[in-house]
Scaffold this active site. Structure first.
Site, mmCIF file in Angstrom:
data_model
loop_
_atom_site.group_PDB
_atom_site.id
_atom_site.type_symbol
_atom_site.label_atom_id
_atom_site.label_comp_id
_atom_site.label_asym_id
_atom_site.label_seq_id
_atom_site.Cartn_x
_atom_site.Cartn_y
_atom_site.Cartn_z
ATOM 1 N N ASP A 32 6.797 -12.398 -1.475
ATOM 2 C CA ASP A 32 7.758 -12.136 -2.540
ATOM 3 C C ASP A 32 8.102 -10.643 -2.515
ATOM 4 O OD1 ASP A 32 5.725 -10.712 -3.910
ATOM 5 O OD2 ASP A 32 5.178 -12.456 -5.101
ATOM 6 N N SER A 33 8.946 -10.204 -3.431
ATOM 7 C CA SER A 33 9.408 -8.810 -3.380
ATOM 8 C C SER A 33 8.260 -7.820 -3.567
ATOM 9 C CB SER A 33 10.512 -8.561 -4.406
ATOM 10 O OG SER A 33 10.064 -8.896 -5.698
#
Length: 79
Positions: free
Chosen positions: A35-36
């Site tokens: 994920d980010s």
């Protein structure tokens, strides 16, 4: 080859996946599930593993394991 093996090891540990899942053509987000926040953590982990400083925006633009190998090798060469 050493760069690739280190990237595989670091990515597998950080993303809590089997190292075998990390292949040269693997995409960090789509294939490995980063994920980010994990993407940012990967940049930091690669900097630590290779003892380098990377431009964060440029590093976050790297999408695949093979792109990361090229990017890190270039940063090391420019060292």
């Amino acid at each position: 080859m050493e760069t690739l093996n280190t990237i595989k090891k670091v990515a597998a540990e950080l993303l809590k996946i089997e190292a075998e899942r990390v292949q040269e053509n693997s995409r960090f987000v789509e294939d490995l599930g980063a994920d980010s926040m994990q993407s940012i953590e990967l940049v930091a982990a690669f900097e630590e593993a290779f003892d380098i400083e990377m431009d964060e925006d440029a590093a976050l633009a790297v999408k695949t394991v093979s792109d990361a190998v090229s990017f890190i090798d270039r940063v090391i060469a420019e060292g």
